[in-house]
Design an enzyme around this catalytic site. Structure first.
Site, PDB file in Angstrom:
ATOM      1  N   ASP A   1       2.011  -2.670  11.837  1.00  0.00           N
ATOM      2  CA  ASP A   1       3.330  -2.095  11.937  1.00  0.00           C
ATOM      3  C   ASP A   1       3.691  -0.831  11.220  1.00  0.00           C
ATOM      4  O   ASP A   1       4.627  -0.174  11.841  1.00  0.00           O
ATOM      5  CB  ASP A   1       4.483  -2.852  10.236  1.00  0.00           C
ATOM      6  CG  ASP A   1       4.803  -4.548  11.930  1.00  0.00           C
ATOM      7  OD1 ASP A   1       3.889  -4.328  13.391  1.00  0.00           O
ATOM      8  OD2 ASP A   1       4.535  -5.564  11.657  1.00  0.00           O
TER       9      ASP A   1
ATOM     10  N   HIS B   1      -0.236  -6.760   3.049  1.00  0.00           N
ATOM     11  CA  HIS B   1       0.283  -8.070   3.896  1.00  0.00           C
ATOM     12  C   HIS B   1      -0.353  -9.137   3.450  1.00  0.00           C
ATOM     13  O   HIS B   1      -1.825  -8.992   2.672  1.00  0.00           O
ATOM     14  CB  HIS B   1      -1.871  -7.115   4.972  1.00  0.00           C
ATOM     15  CG  HIS B   1      -1.332  -7.988   6.407  1.00  0.00           C
ATOM     16  ND1 HIS B   1      -1.851  -8.907   7.392  1.00  0.00           N
ATOM     17  CD2 HIS B   1      -0.724  -7.327   7.839  1.00  0.00           C
ATOM     18  CE1 HIS B   1      -1.905  -9.687   7.687  1.00  0.00           C
ATOM     19  NE2 HIS B   1      -1.470  -8.313   8.171  1.00  0.00           N
TER      20      HIS B   1
END
Ligand code: CMC
Length: 435
Positions: A369, A312
Site C-alpha cells: 500500500d 505487515h
C-alpha cells in the site's frame, strides 16, 4: 474448476502431557517445508484448546494457491514468482492461474478473455439498485451490497458448472459495479462496458468517460493498472480471504462470501491502508513537508499516528510487491505527471524508516500500500476508490480460495473456540430489585 488441495504426509510428531493426559500430535509439512502441529486431537485427548488471538500462529487450512515467505520477502502464485508474473503476464492470465491452478494455454486464455468480455454487463434492473443508495456513500459498501444483490439474479441449484459460471460473471462484472458505484457518487450517468477493450482499459473508460466525451485510455496507465491488479490478486490467508473462507465454510454461495470479503477489506488496517497512505502524505505536504516531525509522531507510543503503508503481519522484510510498485510509480509519474511531491515525501519517509532503529528493530518495511496509492492518485483514481481497486484485484484470489474450500471433502464449517473470561454462573436478579 479448481484443482484438489494437496495435503502432505505426516513428517514427525510431538508428545504433550497435561494433567496426566497424554497425546501424540502429528507435525505436518507443506511443499516448502513449513511445518505445523496438527492439533485436531488435542481437545478430545487433553481438554486443552490453543489460544492465538489474531491467529498469528494458526494455520487454518491446507492451501495450494499462494506461498509467502515473509522473512525472505517471497511471494508466489501457484509456484510462480510474483516478479515474473508482474513482468510477463496479464491480470486475466493470473486470474486463470489462481483459479485453475496452471497457466492457461493460448486458446484457454483467449476463450477465458472472450467469456469475461461477454459477461461485463449488469442486469438492467441493477441500475435502480445504485440510485437507491445515498450519493455520498463510500463505494466499498456499495460494491459489497451490489455483489450480494447479484445473488438474487442467479438462483440456480449450485453445481460445478454453476460455480464456474458465477466465478466468470463476478470477474467480468466487478469493474462495471466498481465504475458504476463511482459514477453514482459523482452524479454522472453510468457508461456501459465496451467489449473491444481489455479488462483494465474497459474499467478506466467506464470510470472516466462520459456520454458526451469518450475517454482515450493511455496504454502506460492501463498497463500500470493491470500490474496493480496482478500484485493484489492473492495473498494467502489474509483477513478478507479468511473471511471469504469462513463465510464459504457454512456453504454460503460465492456472492455472499465475496461480499463479506469486500467488507473485511474495507477496514483501514487491511485494504483501506492505501487511502490512509495518501491522506498521510497529503497531510505531511500540507504541513510543509516536515517528514522528521511526522516520524517522531509515528514512533511515539502516546500518539496514535502510524506510518501507514509500513509493517505487515507476515512480511518481516521488504514486501516484494512494494519493490515492484516503487519502480512503476516513477514510470507512471514520469508519463502522466502530477503527484511527484507525494512520491518525494514517500521516498524520504522510506529512507528514514529503513535507517531508524524503531522501524528496523520491529522489522517494519514498506508494504504494497505504500506506493500503490501514489500510482492511483497519479492516474486520477479518487481516494475513496483505492480500496475498490484492491477488491477488483483480489477477486480471483478470493474465488480460488472459495473453490479450494468447496473442493476439499474434509472441509468443515469454521467454528473457533474461546477462553471464556466473563462472570461465573449467577442467579437472575428481578428488575425491581436492581439498582
Ligand atoms: N508505524 C509505527 N509503528 C508500527 C507500525 C507502523 N506502521 N506498524 C507496527 N508498528 C509497531 C507497533 O506499534 C508495535 O510496536 P510495539 O512492539 O512497541 O508495541 C510493533 O510495531 C508491532 O506492531 P503490531 O501492530 O503488533 O503488528 P501487527 O503484525 O499486528 O500489525 C499491521 C501489522 C499491518 C496491522 C501494522 O504494521 C500496521 O498497522 N501498519 C500500518 C497499516 C498498514 O499499512 N496496513 C496495510 C497492511 S498490507 C496490506 C494487506 O496485505 O492487507
Amino acid at each position: 474448476m479448481a484443482p484438489e488441495t494437496r495435503t502432505k504426509p505426516i513428517q514427525d510428531q510431538i508428545d504433550l502431557e497435561f494433567e496426566g493426559k497424554r497425546v501424540t500430535l502429528p507435525v505436518v509439512k507443506g511443499s516448502e517445508a513449513e511445518a505445523a502441529i496438527d492439533i485436531a486431537k488435542l481437545r478430545s485427548s487433553t481438554g486443552l484448546i490453543t489460544l492465538d488471538p489474531g491467529y498469528g500462529n494458526t494455520g487454518s487450512c491446507y492451501s495450494g494457491i499462494t506461498f509467502i515467505d515473509g522473512e525472505k520477502g517471497i511471494l508466489r502464485y501457484r509456484g510462480y514468482p510474483i516478479e515474473q508474473l508482474a513482468e510477463r503476464s496479464s491480470f486475466l492470465e493470473v486470474a486463470w492461474l489462481l483459479i485453475q491452478g496452471e497457466l492457461p494455454s493460448q486458446s484457454q486464455l483467449a476463450n477465458f478473455q472472450q467469456l469475461i468480455v461477454r459477461h461485463t454487463m449488469l442486469h438492467e434492473d441493477m441500475r435502480r439498485f445504485f440510485t437507491a443508495l445515498p450519493k455520498d456513500a463510500h463505494p466499498m459498501p456499495v460494491c459489497a451490497a451490489a455483489i450480494g444483490a447479484l445473488a438474487t439474479f442467479y438462483q440456480r441449484q449450485e453445481d460445478e458448472q454453476f460455480r464456474h459460471d458465477v466465478a466468470v460473471r463476478l470477474i467480468a462484472k466487478m469493474p462495471t459495479i466498481a465504475a458504476w458505484s463511482y459514477k453514482h457518487s459523482i452524479g454522472q450517468p453510468v457508461l456501459y462496458p465496451r467489449n473491444d477493450l481489455p479488462y483494465a482499459s474497459n474499467f478506466l473508460r467506464m470510470m472516466f468517460g462520459t456520454p458526451c466525451e469518450d475517454y482515450v485510455v493511455d496504454p502506460v496507465v492501463a498497463k500500470a493498472l493491470d500490474l496493480l491488479l496482478i500484485l493484489h490478486a492473492d495473498h494467502e490467508q489474509n483477513c478478507s480471504t479468511s473471511t471469504v473462507r469462513m463465510v464459504g465454510s457454512s456453504r454460503a454461495n460465492l456472492f455472499a462470501s465475496i461480499s463479506a470479503g469486500i467488507s473485511a477489506l474495507w477496514g483501514p488496517l487491511h485494504g483501506g491502508a492505501n487511502q490512509e497512505v495518501i491522506e498521510m502524505l497529503e497531510a505531511i505536504e500540507a504541513e510543509g513537508g516536515n517528514v522528521d516531525r511526522f516520524m517522531q509522531r509515528a514512533k511515539d507510543k502516546n500518539d496514535t499516528t502510524r506510518l501507514m503503508g509500513f509493517g505487515h503481519r507476515v512480511y518481516k522484510s521488504y514486501d516484494p510487491r512494494a519493490a515492484i510498485l516503487k519502480r512503476t510509480c516513477k514510470e507512471v509519474i514520469g508519463r502522466v505527471g502530477g503527484s511527484s511531491r507525494l512520491l518525494e515525501i514517500a521516498i524520504k519517509l522510506e529512507e528514514i524508516a529503513l535507517r531508524d532503529e524503531y522501524f528496523v528493530s520491529r522489522k517494519l518495511y514498506p508494504n504494497v500500500d505504500f506506493y500503490s496509492g501514489v500510482i492511483y492518485k497519479a492516474i486520477g483514481i479518487p481516494v475513496n476508490m483505492f480500496t475498490v481497486l484492491f477488491a477488483i484485484g483480489r477477486l480471483p484470489g478470493w474465488i480460488a480460495h472459495w473453490m479450494e474450500l468447496r473442493n476439499d471433502p474434509a472441509s468443515k464449517i469454521n467454528r473457533p473456540r474461546q477462553i471464556y473470561t466473563g462472570p461465573k454462573e449467577r442467579p437472575y436478579v428481578a428488575l425491581e430489585a436492581r439498582r
